[in-house]
Scaffold this motif. Structure first.
Motif, PDB file in Angstrom:
ATOM      1  N   VAL A  58       0.825  -1.205   0.000  1.00 43.78           N
ATOM      2  CA  VAL A  58       0.000   0.000   0.000  1.00 43.78           C
ATOM      3  C   VAL A  58       0.863   1.259   0.000  1.00 43.78           C
ATOM      4  O   VAL A  58       0.553   2.242  -0.680  1.00 43.78           O
ATOM      5  CB  VAL A  58      -0.961  -0.013   1.208  1.00 43.78           C
ATOM      6  N   GLY A  59       1.975   1.227   0.748  1.00 47.80           N
ATOM      7  CA  GLY A  59       2.882   2.376   0.746  1.00 47.80           C
ATOM      8  C   GLY A  59       3.433   2.647  -0.639  1.00 47.80           C
ATOM      9  O   GLY A  59       3.456   3.793  -1.107  1.00 47.80           O
ATOM     10  N   LEU A  60       3.865   1.590  -1.324  1.00 52.17           N
ATOM     11  CA  LEU A  60       4.416   1.736  -2.669  1.00 52.17           C
ATOM     12  C   LEU A  60       3.344   2.224  -3.646  1.00 52.17           C
ATOM     13  O   LEU A  60       3.577   3.146  -4.435  1.00 52.17           O
ATOM     14  CB  LEU A  60       4.986   0.400  -3.142  1.00 52.17           C
ATOM     15  N   LEU A  61       2.159   1.634  -3.564  1.00 53.93           N
ATOM     16  CA  LEU A  61       1.072   2.027  -4.459  1.00 53.93           C
ATOM     17  C   LEU A  61       0.609   3.456  -4.187  1.00 53.93           C
ATOM     18  O   LEU A  61       0.262   4.190  -5.118  1.00 53.93           O
ATOM     19  CB  LEU A  61      -0.101   1.048  -4.316  1.00 53.93           C
ATOM     20  N   THR A  62       0.610   3.851  -2.925  1.00 54.75           N
ATOM     21  CA  THR A  62       0.225   5.224  -2.600  1.00 54.75           C
ATOM     22  C   THR A  62       1.223   6.213  -3.171  1.00 54.75           C
ATOM     23  O   THR A  62       0.842   7.279  -3.677  1.00 54.75           O
ATOM     24  CB  THR A  62       0.125   5.415  -1.069  1.00 54.75           C
ATOM     25  N   ALA A  63       2.507   5.877  -3.104  1.00 54.91           N
ATOM     26  CA  ALA A  63       3.535   6.757  -3.656  1.00 54.91           C
ATOM     27  C   ALA A  63       3.335   6.939  -5.161  1.00 54.91           C
ATOM     28  O   ALA A  63       3.383   8.062  -5.675  1.00 54.91           O
ATOM     29  CB  ALA A  63       4.924   6.187  -3.364  1.00 54.91           C
ATOM     30  N   TYR A  64       3.122   5.833  -5.875  1.00 60.22           N
ATOM     31  CA  TYR A  64       2.888   5.934  -7.315  1.00 60.22           C
ATOM     32  C   TYR A  64       1.600   6.687  -7.618  1.00 60.22           C
ATOM     33  O   TYR A  64       1.549   7.534  -8.516  1.00 60.22           O
ATOM     34  CB  TYR A  64       2.835   4.532  -7.946  1.00 60.22           C
ATOM     35  N   PHE A  65       0.572   6.370  -6.865  1.00 60.78           N
ATOM     36  CA  PHE A  65      -0.719   7.014  -7.101  1.00 60.78           C
ATOM     37  C   PHE A  65      -0.629   8.520  -6.859  1.00 60.78           C
ATOM     38  O   PHE A  65      -1.116   9.327  -7.651  1.00 60.78           O
ATOM     39  CB  PHE A  65      -1.780   6.398  -6.180  1.00 60.78           C
ATOM     40  N   ALA A  66       0.030   8.915  -5.753  1.00 59.91           N
ATOM     41  CA  ALA A  66       0.166  10.341  -5.448  1.00 59.91           C
ATOM     42  C   ALA A  66       1.006  11.053  -6.495  1.00 59.91           C
ATOM     43  O   ALA A  66       0.758  12.214  -6.826  1.00 59.91           O
ATOM     44  CB  ALA A  66       0.780  10.518  -4.052  1.00 59.91           C
ATOM     45  N   SER A  67       2.011  10.360  -7.037  1.00 58.39           N
ATOM     46  CA  SER A  67       2.881  10.999  -8.029  1.00 58.39           C
ATOM     47  C   SER A  67       2.170  11.222  -9.354  1.00 58.39           C
ATOM     48  O   SER A  67       2.460  12.179 -10.073  1.00 58.39           O
ATOM     49  CB  SER A  67       4.146  10.167  -8.245  1.00 58.39           C
ATOM     50  N   PHE A  68       1.227  10.360  -9.698  1.00 56.92           N
ATOM     51  CA  PHE A  68       0.527  10.484 -10.971  1.00 56.92           C
ATOM     52  C   PHE A  68      -0.809  11.221 -10.859  1.00 56.92           C
ATOM     53  O   PHE A  68      -1.354  11.671 -11.853  1.00 56.92           O
ATOM     54  CB  PHE A  68       0.287   9.099 -11.585  1.00 56.92           C
ATOM     55  N   SER A  69      -1.304  11.308  -9.653  1.00 58.22           N
ATOM     56  CA  SER A  69      -2.614  11.940  -9.486  1.00 58.22           C
ATOM     57  C   SER A  69      -2.530  13.422  -9.802  1.00 58.22           C
ATOM     58  O   SER A  69      -1.609  14.127  -9.414  1.00 58.22           O
ATOM     59  CB  SER A  69      -3.107  11.752  -8.046  1.00 58.22           C
ATOM     60  N   GLN A  70      -3.521  13.927 -10.509  1.00 59.72           N
ATOM     61  CA  GLN A  70      -3.580  15.343 -10.855  1.00 59.72           C
ATOM     62  C   GLN A  70      -4.642  16.068 -10.026  1.00 59.72           C
ATOM     63  O   GLN A  70      -5.139  17.120 -10.410  1.00 59.72           O
ATOM     64  CB  GLN A  70      -3.920  15.502 -12.350  1.00 59.72           C
ATOM     65  N   ASP A  71      -4.967  15.486  -8.871  1.00 60.83           N
ATOM     66  CA  ASP A  71      -6.030  16.070  -8.052  1.00 60.83           C
ATOM     67  C   ASP A  71      -5.725  17.514  -7.682  1.00 60.83           C
ATOM     68  O   ASP A  71      -4.626  17.846  -7.271  1.00 60.83           O
ATOM     69  CB  ASP A  71      -6.185  15.245  -6.765  1.00 60.83           C
ATOM     70  N   ARG A  72      -6.686  18.384  -7.807  1.00 58.42           N
ATOM     71  CA  ARG A  72      -6.473  19.813  -7.549  1.00 58.42           C
ATOM     72  C   ARG A  72      -6.246  20.133  -6.080  1.00 58.42           C
ATOM     73  O   ARG A  72      -5.747  21.205  -5.743  1.00 58.42           O
ATOM     74  CB  ARG A  72      -7.679  20.604  -8.060  1.00 58.42           C
ATOM     75  N   GLU A  73      -6.629  19.206  -5.217  1.00 54.68           N
ATOM     76  CA  GLU A  73      -6.444  19.473  -3.799  1.00 54.68           C
ATOM     77  C   GLU A  73      -5.005  19.239  -3.352  1.00 54.68           C
ATOM     78  O   GLU A  73      -4.632  19.628  -2.254  1.00 54.68           O
ATOM     79  CB  GLU A  73      -7.388  18.599  -2.972  1.00 54.68           C
ATOM     80  N   MET A  74      -4.219  18.553  -4.207  1.00 56.61           N
ATOM     81  CA  MET A  74      -2.807  18.350  -3.870  1.00 56.61           C
ATOM     82  C   MET A  74      -2.072  19.665  -4.002  1.00 56.61           C
ATOM     83  O   MET A  74      -2.066  20.265  -5.065  1.00 56.61           O
ATOM     84  CB  MET A  74      -2.173  17.309  -4.817  1.00 56.61           C
ATOM     85  N   ARG A  75      -1.456  20.156  -2.929  1.00 55.86           N
ATOM     86  CA  ARG A  75      -0.779  21.444  -2.950  1.00 55.86           C
ATOM     87  C   ARG A  75       0.423  21.432  -3.870  1.00 55.86           C
ATOM     88  O   ARG A  75       1.133  20.443  -3.997  1.00 55.86           O
ATOM     89  CB  ARG A  75      -0.311  21.809  -1.529  1.00 55.86           C
ATOM     90  N   SER A  76       0.676  22.568  -4.517  1.00 56.15           N
ATOM     91  CA  SER A  76       1.803  22.692  -5.447  1.00 56.15           C
ATOM     92  C   SER A  76       3.120  22.731  -4.692  1.00 56.15           C
ATOM     93  O   SER A  76       3.214  23.253  -3.592  1.00 56.15           O
ATOM     94  CB  SER A  76       1.641  23.975  -6.273  1.00 56.15           C
ATOM     95  N   ASP A  77       4.147  22.156  -5.336  1.00 58.83           N
ATOM     96  CA  ASP A  77       5.479  22.175  -4.732  1.00 58.83           C
ATOM     97  C   ASP A  77       6.245  23.454  -5.046  1.00 58.83           C
ATOM     98  O   ASP A  77       7.339  23.661  -4.526  1.00 58.83           O
ATOM     99  CB  ASP A  77       6.316  21.004  -5.265  1.00 58.83           C
ATOM    100  N   ARG A  78       5.718  24.317  -5.865  1.00 56.38           N
ATOM    101  CA  ARG A  78       6.526  25.415  -6.387  1.00 56.38           C
ATOM    102  C   ARG A  78       7.116  26.302  -5.298  1.00 56.38           C
ATOM    103  O   ARG A  78       8.261  26.725  -5.371  1.00 56.38           O
ATOM    104  CB  ARG A  78       5.675  26.258  -7.346  1.00 56.38           C
ATOM    105  N   GLU A  79       6.318  26.603  -4.283  1.00 56.45           N
ATOM    106  CA  GLU A  79       6.825  27.509  -3.252  1.00 56.45           C
ATOM    107  C   GLU A  79       7.906  26.846  -2.405  1.00 56.45           C
ATOM    108  O   GLU A  79       8.590  27.518  -1.645  1.00 56.45           O
ATOM    109  CB  GLU A  79       5.678  27.979  -2.352  1.00 56.45           C
ATOM    110  N   PHE A  80       8.071  25.517  -2.548  1.00 59.07           N
ATOM    111  CA  PHE A  80       9.075  24.821  -1.754  1.00 59.07           C
ATOM    112  C   PHE A  80      10.304  24.443  -2.578  1.00 59.07           C
ATOM    113  O   PHE A  80      11.244  23.881  -2.054  1.00 59.07           O
ATOM    114  CB  PHE A  80       8.454  23.555  -1.132  1.00 59.07           C
ATOM    115  N   GLU A  81      10.285  24.729  -3.871  1.00 58.24           N
ATOM    116  CA  GLU A  81      11.441  24.418  -4.690  1.00 58.24           C
ATOM    117  C   GLU A  81      12.582  25.375  -4.372  1.00 58.24           C
ATOM    118  O   GLU A  81      12.369  26.541  -4.061  1.00 58.24           O
ATOM    119  CB  GLU A  81      11.067  24.524  -6.171  1.00 58.24           C
ATOM    120  N   LEU A  82      13.786  24.866  -4.477  1.00 57.93           N
ATOM    121  CA  LEU A  82      14.961  25.694  -4.216  1.00 57.93           C
ATOM    122  C   LEU A  82      15.241  26.587  -5.420  1.00 57.93           C
ATOM    123  O   LEU A  82      15.115  26.165  -6.564  1.00 57.93           O
ATOM    124  CB  LEU A  82      16.166  24.806  -3.920  1.00 57.93           C
ATOM    125  N   THR A  83      15.639  27.817  -5.131  1.00 51.95           N
ATOM    126  CA  THR A  83      16.006  28.749  -6.209  1.00 51.95           C
ATOM    127  C   THR A  83      17.397  28.396  -6.724  1.00 51.95           C
ATOM    128  O   THR A  83      18.125  27.594  -6.125  1.00 51.95           O
ATOM    129  CB  THR A  83      15.993  30.193  -5.693  1.00 51.95           C
TER     130      THR A  83
END
Length: 246
Positions: A162-187
């Motif tokens: 389930v951990g492995l499947l959740t990781a893959y699912f979260a990486s491919f999911s385009q759900d709008r509720e998933m917060r963007s990583d942009r503000e956490f990316e390094l400059t």
């Protein structure tokens, strides 16, 4: 003899009931269903299917890099009772701050059972323990936290699946509720500083190399550690190496 056999049957019945939960889906069916949910961007249904597959009752998908802020921003998606999530926030923040980078690395994809804080009372029928499975999606560390009934024993093998499947699912999911990583990316500047730190340079030396002040360099390094949820330069270097940033 009959009495002895009856006593053995009575003693073993609850254990059998706990260990022999019937899964509603096979692994293949689950993967197919997760693919459909990912295409539709339906994070909640995907997590619910994963939770049901392993025999748990409630899910909470959290971002560890946001848990240190003592608010509810760390919640990506959850069907835990709200009061429990609110009280769990400080517990997660404290746990995150006590863990070093090595411990965080070793915990990835390893199901861990922990007890709820004493001031959190689970709903009737739920165990006081919960299971957490940590994994990475890109540079973001996530944790799937599962509540489960008192009479259910969760399989370690199924939890890792389930951990492995959740990781893959979260990486491919385009759900709008998933917060963007942009503000956490390094400059670019922060990545440069991280590179020179990994090369063993001091703040003064990096300042000379980049042609900016020592204070500015320290500000960049502080920002790097905040974004990567690390506490020392050594931990920041370990994070950078693990995530192929340097």
């Amino acid at each position: 003899m009959e009495a002895l056999q009856m006593e053995i049957a009575i003693r073993s019945a609850p254990v059998s009931a706990m260990r022999c939960a019937v899964r509603p889906l096979s692994k293949g069916q689950l993967i197919q269903r997760l693919g459909d949910f990912a295409e539709r961007g339906n994070l909640e249904k995907g997590l619910a299917a994963l939770t049901e597959y392993v025999g748990a009752s409630h899910y909470l998908l959290a971002r560890y890099d946001l848990s240190q802020d003592h608010n509810l921003d760390f919640v990506v998606c959850s069907d835990w009772p709200f009061d429990m999530v609110k009280r769990l926030a400080k517990c997660l923040s404290d746990l995150h701050s006590r863990s070093n980078e090595m411990e965080k690395c070793l915990s990835v994809m390893q199901p861990v059972f922990m007890s709820l804080p004493a001031d959190i009372e689970p709903a009737r029928g739920l165990a006081r323990d919960y299971c957490a499975i940590t994994f990475n999606v890109g540079r973001t560390r996530l944790s799937l936290m599962l509540l489960f009934p008192q009479d259910v024993i969760l399989s370690q093998e199924s939890l890792r699946d389930v951990g492995l499947l959740t990781a893959y699912f979260a990486s491919f999911s385009q759900d709008r509720e998933m917060r963007s990583d942009r503000e956490f990316e390094l400059t670019e500047r922060e990545l440069e500083c991280l590179f020179w730190i990994a090369e063993g340079k001091t703040s003064d030396e990096i300042a000379v190399i980049l042609g900016i002040s020592r204070n500015t360099i320290n500000n960049y390094i502080t920002s790097v550690m905040r974004k990567t949820a690390t506490k020392t330069r050594s931990e920041a270097i370990a994070y950078a190496v693990r995530n192929n940033l340097v």
